[in-house]
Write a protein that holds these residues in place. Structure first.
Motif, PDB file in Angstrom:
ATOM      1  N   ALA A 238       0.819  -1.206   0.000  1.00  8.41           N
ATOM      2  CA  ALA A 238       0.000   0.000   0.000  1.00  8.41           C
ATOM      3  C   ALA A 238       0.856   1.260   0.000  1.00  8.41           C
ATOM      4  CB  ALA A 238      -0.926  -0.003   1.214  1.00  8.41           C
ATOM      5  N   TYR A 241       2.654   1.393  -3.821  1.00  4.47           N
ATOM      6  CA  TYR A 241       1.767   1.560  -4.976  1.00  4.47           C
ATOM      7  C   TYR A 241       1.594   3.038  -5.351  1.00  4.47           C
ATOM      8  CZ  TYR A 241      -2.169   0.382  -8.050  1.00  4.47           C
ATOM      9  OH  TYR A 241      -2.991   0.220  -9.131  1.00  4.47           O
ATOM     10  N   HIS A 277     -10.932  -2.044 -10.740  1.00  8.65           N
ATOM     11  CA  HIS A 277      -9.539  -2.076 -10.297  1.00  8.65           C
ATOM     12  C   HIS A 277      -9.099  -0.747  -9.692  1.00  8.65           C
ATOM     13  CE1 HIS A 277      -9.101  -5.932 -12.273  1.00  8.65           C
ATOM     14  NE2 HIS A 277      -9.565  -5.410 -13.395  1.00  8.65           N
ATOM     15  N   SER A 278      -9.993   0.252  -9.711  1.00  8.36           N
ATOM     16  CA  SER A 278      -9.639   1.575  -9.183  1.00  8.36           C
ATOM     17  C   SER A 278      -9.504   1.525  -7.668  1.00  8.36           C
ATOM     18  CB  SER A 278     -10.702   2.596  -9.579  1.00  8.36           C
ATOM     19  OG  SER A 278     -10.820   2.690 -10.984  1.00  8.36           O
ATOM     20  N   ARG A 279      -8.653   2.395  -7.148  1.00  9.73           N
ATOM     21  CA  ARG A 279      -8.417   2.467  -5.711  1.00  9.73           C
ATOM     22  C   ARG A 279      -8.323   3.928  -5.285  1.00  9.73           C
ATOM     23  NH1 ARG A 279      -9.387  -2.050  -6.539  1.00  9.73           N
ATOM     24  NH2 ARG A 279      -8.343  -3.969  -5.875  1.00  9.73           N
ATOM     25  N   SER A 281      -7.794   6.385  -1.473  1.00  3.84           N
ATOM     26  CA  SER A 281      -7.518   6.302  -0.045  1.00  3.84           C
ATOM     27  C   SER A 281      -7.327   7.685   0.551  1.00  3.84           C
ATOM     28  CB  SER A 281      -6.263   5.453   0.207  1.00  3.84           C
ATOM     29  OG  SER A 281      -5.915   5.480   1.574  1.00  3.84           O
ATOM     30  N   ALA A 287      -5.696   8.612  -5.414  1.00  6.13           N
ATOM     31  CA  ALA A 287      -6.584   7.645  -6.047  1.00  6.13           C
ATOM     32  C   ALA A 287      -6.024   7.265  -7.408  1.00  6.13           C
ATOM     33  CB  ALA A 287      -7.990   8.208  -6.199  1.00  6.13           C
ATOM     34  N   SER A 289      -7.545   5.612 -10.848  1.00 10.28           N
ATOM     35  CA  SER A 289      -8.787   5.242 -11.533  1.00 10.28           C
ATOM     36  C   SER A 289      -8.473   4.650 -12.899  1.00 10.28           C
ATOM     37  CB  SER A 289      -9.689   6.464 -11.703  1.00 10.28           C
ATOM     38  OG  SER A 289     -10.144   6.938 -10.455  1.00 10.28           O
ATOM     39  N   GLU A 308     -13.869   7.776  -6.571  1.00 13.43           N
ATOM     40  CA  GLU A 308     -12.539   7.620  -5.977  1.00 13.43           C
ATOM     41  C   GLU A 308     -12.126   8.881  -5.220  1.00 13.43           C
ATOM     42  OE1 GLU A 308     -11.307   4.780  -5.756  1.00 13.43           O
ATOM     43  OE2 GLU A 308     -12.658   3.845  -7.211  1.00 13.43           O
ATOM     44  N   HIS A 311     -13.340   8.624  -1.771  1.00 11.89           N
ATOM     45  CA  HIS A 311     -12.443   7.876  -0.873  1.00 11.89           C
ATOM     46  C   HIS A 311     -11.348   8.793  -0.326  1.00 11.89           C
ATOM     47  CE1 HIS A 311     -14.128   3.941  -1.184  1.00 11.89           C
ATOM     48  NE2 HIS A 311     -13.950   3.839  -2.494  1.00 11.89           N
TER      49      HIS A 311
END
Length: 395
Positions: A238, A241, A277-279, A281, A287, A289, A308, A311
């Motif tokens: 994490a 990435y 698959h988007s993240r 945080s 993020a 996307s 996103e 988030h």
């Protein structure tokens, strides 16, 4: 003189138990500290029998054996070989085991094992050092990122875009970068500001978006660990990435640290739900996307970015991860609507608009999307206690 295999016999007198009155002089002369011990090696059978008789007279237990040279330990000549090394099978004596710290190992195998253990200790120490360093810098990084984002102020968002060369002129990318278009990135900032006014009455901008690119760059981020991985692998994954994407932006002359939040858009022509698959945080304010240019819904890329970004602002998903349907009531914008279905709006953190108990529909414009009570509480626009009260059925 007896012969064995054409060679002269060697007679060994072995003391098994000392006499009751103390250690026999023969044992002391042998130099051995352990029993059984070889106290005499001779080619004279009579001399061996005489010493045996002498030992028996003192009350000791001893034997005479006819044996070859490999019956005694070459490293510790007074000692008889009684066991074998558990690794290589070589014979070892009691002193060999003492030298191996009680382990049934010969000298060579013990040295190899000790060397491997030293390597393991060094690796463990290095891993602990690396992880401690990572924790120190990661903690500093996360604390800095958390301190920078003030929900009461304008949040400056940078959007960095990457696409294969053949997609740079695609209509989907053009729509998302059209400042005056219905499906552009700029509409996301307007939409968030309108939702903020709906909850707080504040006449101000909530979000300011600046986009960069798209650049024709091959994006190959490090793989994210699966949920079953050890916690430290998940933490390292994490951490690494988003740092990959930050480094990518810097290589292109942009500093992501100049902005409160960073969104990286990765375009492809892949079919299917690439947005899954988007993240995004809140920790790190970042993020990633994934946008498919082949999606038939022109609003889907815009909605994915808005989700996103939610988030990043601190909101959690409001859909069931097993069925991807909005959770009731948190994933519903109008949880008290009668009849409940169909809902008029989709909730930004649930995305789709519920039309029945088991089905939902994709929103086709941001006007069909709203911020629900729970999400507004997680954004800090209202308190979570207020959100809970708003979910209660009116009397």
């Amino acid at each position: 003189m007896p012969q064995v295999g054409g060679a002269r016999s060697i007679w060994r007198v072995v003391l098994v138990r000392p006499p009751p009155d103390g250690i026999h002089d023969a044992l002391a002369a042998s130099g051995s500290a352990f029993l059984p011990a070889e106290v005499l090696v001779t080619s004279d059978a009579e001399a061996a029998r005489a010493l045996l008789a002498n030992l028996h007279e003192t009350g000791a237990i001893a034997v005479v054996i006819e044996a070859a040279d490999d019956a005694i330990c070459r490293l510790h000549p007074p000692q008889l070989l009684g066991r074998t090394c558990r690794v290589c099978g070589e014979p070892v004596c009691a002193v060999c085991r003492l030298d191996a710290k009680g382990k049934r190992l010969c000298r060579a195998c013990f040295a190899k094992e000790a060397g491997r253990e030293r390597v393991r200790r060094v690796r463990r120490s290095f891993a602990i050092l690396v992880f401690a360093t990572f924790c120190y810098f990661a903690l500093q990084y996360w604390q800095t990122e958390r301190a920078r984002l003030d929900p009461g102020g304008i949040i400056n968002v940078a959007v960095y875009q990457f696409a294969p060369a053949e997609l740079l002129g695609d209509n989907a990318i053009h729509r998302l970068n059209d400042p005056d278009g219905l499906w552009g990135l700029s509409r996301i900032a307007e939409w968030y500001s309108a939702e903020l006014r709906r909850y707080t009455g504040e006449q101000r901008a909530a979000i300011r978006i600046r986009s960069f690119g798209p650049w024709s760059v091959e994006v190959q981020p490090p793989a994210l660990e699966s949920e079953g991985a050890p916690w430290w692998k998940l933490a390292w994954s994490a951490y690494q990435y988003p740092r990959y994407f930050h480094a990518l932006a810097r290589d292109l002359g942009q500093d992501p640290d100049d902005y409160d939040a960073r969104i990286y858009l990765i375009y492809s022509a892949d079919s299917g739900d690439t947005a899954a698959h988007s993240r995004g945080s809140a920790t790190g304010r970042v993020a990633i996307s994934y946008i498919s240019t082949t999606d038939p819904n022109p609003a889907y890329a815009q909605v994915t970015v808005a989700h996103e970004l939610g988030h990043i602002l601190g909101a959690a998903d409001q859909y069931d991860p097993d069925h991807f349907r909005p959770i009731f009531p948190e994933g519903f914008v109008e949880p008290h609507r009668e009849p409940r279905f169909p809902q008029r709006f989709g909730e930004v953190m649930a995305v789709d608009r519920p039309v029945s108990k088991d089905t939902e529909a994709e929103v086709t414009t941001l006007d069909e999307l709203r911020v629900g009570y729970q999400t507004a509480g997680q954004f800090g626009w209202i308190s979570l206690e207020q959100a809970e009260l708003l979910y209660r059925t009116p009397e």
